[in-house]
Design a protein around this motif. Structure first.
Motif, PDB file in Angstrom:
ATOM      1  N   THR A 145      42.131  33.050  59.565  1.00 35.27           N
ATOM      2  CA  THR A 145      42.009  33.343  60.998  1.00 35.27           C
ATOM      3  C   THR A 145      41.015  34.481  61.234  1.00 35.27           C
ATOM      4  N   ARG A 146      41.090  35.509  60.400  1.00 33.64           N
ATOM      5  CA  ARG A 146      40.151  36.632  60.540  1.00 33.64           C
ATOM      6  C   ARG A 146      38.712  36.155  60.430  1.00 33.64           C
ATOM      7  N   ALA A 147      38.464  35.256  59.480  1.00 34.26           N
ATOM      8  CA  ALA A 147      37.088  34.830  59.214  1.00 34.26           C
ATOM      9  C   ALA A 147      36.571  33.859  60.271  1.00 34.26           C
ATOM     10  N   THR A 148      37.367  32.876  60.644  1.00 39.49           N
ATOM     11  CA  THR A 148      36.891  31.828  61.557  1.00 39.49           C
ATOM     12  C   THR A 148      37.119  32.163  63.015  1.00 39.49           C
ATOM     13  N   ARG A 149      38.038  33.094  63.293  1.00 42.24           N
ATOM     14  CA  ARG A 149      38.415  33.464  64.660  1.00 42.24           C
ATOM     15  C   ARG A 149      38.865  32.232  65.457  1.00 42.24           C
ATOM     16  N   HIS A 150      39.575  31.364  64.783  1.00 43.15           N
ATOM     17  CA  HIS A 150      40.134  30.162  65.412  1.00 43.15           C
ATOM     18  C   HIS A 150      41.512  29.853  64.807  1.00 43.15           C
ATOM     19  N   ASN A 151      42.374  29.261  65.616  1.00 39.32           N
ATOM     20  CA  ASN A 151      43.527  28.537  65.080  1.00 39.32           C
ATOM     21  C   ASN A 151      43.020  27.139  64.760  1.00 39.32           C
ATOM     22  N   LEU A 152      43.061  26.773  63.491  1.00 42.37           N
ATOM     23  CA  LEU A 152      42.497  25.493  63.077  1.00 42.37           C
ATOM     24  C   LEU A 152      43.532  24.375  63.034  1.00 42.37           C
ATOM     25  N   SER A 153      44.772  24.739  62.799  1.00 46.16           N
ATOM     26  CA  SER A 153      45.832  23.737  62.646  1.00 46.16           C
ATOM     27  C   SER A 153      46.964  24.057  63.615  1.00 46.16           C
ATOM     28  N   PRO A 154      47.375  23.122  64.466  1.00 49.37           N
ATOM     29  CA  PRO A 154      48.393  23.429  65.475  1.00 49.37           C
ATOM     30  C   PRO A 154      49.775  23.619  64.881  1.00 49.37           C
ATOM     31  N   GLY A 231      45.103  43.871  68.510  1.00 49.12           N
ATOM     32  CA  GLY A 231      45.575  44.758  69.558  1.00 49.12           C
ATOM     33  C   GLY A 231      44.903  44.508  70.899  1.00 49.12           C
ATOM     34  N   GLY A 232      45.482  45.078  71.948  1.00 47.32           N
ATOM     35  CA  GLY A 232      44.919  44.933  73.281  1.00 47.32           C
ATOM     36  C   GLY A 232      45.114  43.533  73.840  1.00 47.32           C
ATOM     37  N   GLU A 233      44.340  43.216  74.888  1.00 48.68           N
ATOM     38  CA  GLU A 233      44.463  41.934  75.558  1.00 48.68           C
ATOM     39  C   GLU A 233      43.312  41.021  75.175  1.00 48.68           C
ATOM     40  N   GLY A 234      43.589  39.726  75.174  1.00 47.74           N
ATOM     41  CA  GLY A 234      42.530  38.774  74.862  1.00 47.74           C
ATOM     42  C   GLY A 234      43.074  37.468  74.329  1.00 47.74           C
ATOM     43  N   ASP A 235      42.162  36.622  73.887  1.00 46.81           N
ATOM     44  CA  ASP A 235      42.548  35.300  73.396  1.00 46.81           C
ATOM     45  C   ASP A 235      43.423  35.371  72.152  1.00 46.81           C
ATOM     46  N   HIS A 236      43.347  36.473  71.406  1.00 43.14           N
ATOM     47  CA  HIS A 236      44.145  36.618  70.193  1.00 43.14           C
ATOM     48  C   HIS A 236      45.638  36.721  70.490  1.00 43.14           C
ATOM     49  N   GLY A 422      42.261  19.008  63.238  1.00 46.41           N
ATOM     50  CA  GLY A 422      40.933  18.512  63.625  1.00 46.41           C
ATOM     51  C   GLY A 422      40.907  17.886  64.999  1.00 46.41           C
ATOM     52  N   LEU A 423      42.067  17.813  65.659  1.00 45.56           N
ATOM     53  CA  LEU A 423      42.083  17.271  67.025  1.00 45.56           C
ATOM     54  C   LEU A 423      41.373  18.245  67.961  1.00 45.56           C
ATOM     55  N   VAL A 424      41.812  19.493  67.944  1.00 42.61           N
ATOM     56  CA  VAL A 424      41.141  20.582  68.664  1.00 42.61           C
ATOM     57  C   VAL A 424      41.354  21.857  67.876  1.00 42.61           C
ATOM     58  N   PHE A 425      40.474  22.837  68.075  1.00 38.41           N
ATOM     59  CA  PHE A 425      40.624  24.161  67.491  1.00 38.41           C
ATOM     60  C   PHE A 425      40.681  25.163  68.658  1.00 38.41           C
ATOM     61  N   ASN A 426      41.472  26.235  68.449  1.00 34.99           N
ATOM     62  CA  ASN A 426      41.649  27.206  69.536  1.00 34.99           C
ATOM     63  C   ASN A 426      40.975  28.524  69.192  1.00 34.99           C
ATOM     64  N   PRO A 427      39.974  28.959  69.979  1.00 41.56           N
ATOM     65  CA  PRO A 427      39.303  30.235  69.704  1.00 41.56           C
ATOM     66  C   PRO A 427      40.244  31.410  69.937  1.00 41.56           C
ATOM     67  N   VAL A 428      40.241  32.354  68.994  1.00 39.98           N
ATOM     68  CA  VAL A 428      41.047  33.579  69.154  1.00 39.98           C
ATOM     69  C   VAL A 428      40.172  34.818  68.954  1.00 39.98           C
TER      70      VAL A 428
END
Length: 428
Positions: A145-154, A231-236, A422-428
């Motif tokens: 997650t740190r490297a890709t900044r995405h949730n790859l698998s739901p 920390g803080g607010e955001g997509d993460h 692989g259906l969708v990925f979620n940016p964090v």
């Protein structure tokens, strides 16, 4: 209140990559070396390249000299440059159906949505776990997650409020955005739903829901760790979930059977196991085709088969053992005390077999199988010596345990089918 929102998804451009069939993959934790190689041969854009960036050999992870997580991030960047991956500029919820034939042979269709859900601590009560987890997979998923900044698998979760009726109306008569059939024959179909009124209605409907994690505990705990780290607010503060209503007619929970090793060449352990089981259970010999206790009623009913005697038995917990069980599990909720996996863990695995909590978590002397056939095959191959065949857990019992402060033993539930990556990925 559960905070469920549409997502600005990163997803494949199927005009560039080819069909969803070519690029979708099973969840990372069920992919072996052969499957990984087959998926990569299917398409250079297959999701396994980023969701499972470490190549695996028979002895475990085989490093290639570079950081596999950074390699996954570079791969995603390359896919964006070629147009294989795109990120939506408008929010959407993705409707999903999965047509499947379960281990019991019945044909069903499960319905759900893909959305992002605010990450909450378990103590807050909006998102609830039901199984204990291991530290290793959480470290792996956090690095990815740190490297890709995405949730790859739901994460697959069950909702006490069903969102499906709202999206079903929105996709009626529409062709799916993509579809894929996995090796087990499950047909997954996905539709993008972007109507703002529908999106608002889904979020409002699920505001009163509790979400029970069915599959993906490590991924959710990773999401908590990542949220706290950034920390803080955001997509993460959100994570990717596939949500199915607890009342969905296509929802089923199958058992995971327990296998023991270390008894075949140890007559003393065999003797202790046999004597201990006879003390706790009524045992009736049954033909192998009746080994599965599916449909049997009562507390603590199992199928038993061992590679030494090569005979099948039906085990039924004695009344005296039920009383002893209640003493051992005093203070636990009744739904937990009547859970077959907890009964087996308490009285047999930790009791008679002498396994420690660490042994169980590390799977030392313990294995799992999804079907009776797989269980017997592993015994015939000599990988294990004893098989305990469990019954499915009713959905209501799963809910009751989730709502308590208890977590089930590992691999207590088997939610089938799996949700594809692989259906969708979620940016964090």
């Amino acid at each position: 209140m559960a905070d469920v929102r549409p997502l600005y998804a990163t997803h494949y451009d199927l005009g560039v990559t080819g069909s969803l069939q070519e690029v979708a993959a099973p969840p990372y934790d069920v992919i072996d070396a052969a499957t990984r190689a087959e998926l990569l041969a299917r398409s250079p854009y297959n999701a396994v390249a980023i969701d499972l960036p470490k190549p695996y050999g028979e002895s475990g992870p085989q490093e290639t000299g570079d950081d596999p997580y950074e390699r996954a991030a570079r791969t995603m960047d390359e896919w964006r440059e070629t147009g294989a991956l795109v990120t939506d500029t408008e929010p959407a919820i993705w409707a999903m159906t999965q047509g499947y034939r379960g281990p019991d042979g019945a044909a069903r269709t499960r319905h759900g949505i893909l959305a992002r859900v605010r990450v909450e601590d378990f103590a807050d009560g909006q998102v609830l776990p039901h199984e204990r987890t291991l530290p290793g997979p959480k470290r792996d998923r956090l690095d990815l997650t740190r490297a890709t900044r995405h949730n790859l698998s739901p994460i697959f979760s069950l909702s006490t409020v069903d969102p499906w009726p709202l999206v079903a109306a929105a996709i009626e008569g529409a062709e799916p955005w993509g579809e894929a059939t996995d090796e087990g024959g499950t047909l997954t179909r996905v539709w993008r739903v972007g109507d703002p009124e529908v999106l608002a209605a889904v979020s409002a409907r699920l505001a009163d829901a509790q979400l029970l994690i069915a599959d993906g505990h490590h991924r959710y705990e990773t999401a908590i760790a990542y949220r706290d780290e950034v920390g803080g607010e955001g997509d993460h503060e959100f994570t990717l979930m596939a949500l199915t209503g607890l009342d969905d007619p296509g929802l089923t929970v199958f058992p995971t059977h327990r296998l023991l090793s270390g008894f075949g060449d140890n007559p003393e352990r065999q003797r202790r196991l046999g004597e201990g089981l006879r003390e706790l259970f009524e045992a009736t010999e049954v033909p192998l085709e009746q080994l599965d206790p599916l449909g049997e009623e009562g507390v603590g009913v199992f199928g038993l088969y061992d590679s030494f005697h090569k005979r099948g038995f039906r085990l039924r917990l004695k009344d005296s053992a039920i009383a002893a069980l209640d003493e051992r599990l005093a203070g636990k909720p009744e739904a937990y005390r009547r859970l077959d996996a907890a009964i087996l863990e308490t009285l047999v695995l930790k009791g008679i077999a002498g396994l420690s909590e660490e042994d169980i978590l590390a799977k030392r002397g313990l294995g799992y199988a999804k079907s009776v056939g797989d269980s017997l095959a592993l015994l015939d191959q000599g990988a294990y010596d004893v098989a305990f065949i469990l019954r499915p857990i009713p959905v209501d019992q799963t809910r009751a345990i989730c709502e308590s402060d208890e977590n089930m033993p590992p691999k207590s539930t088997y939610f089938f089918p799996k949700v594809l990556t692989g259906l969708v990925f979620n940016p964090v």
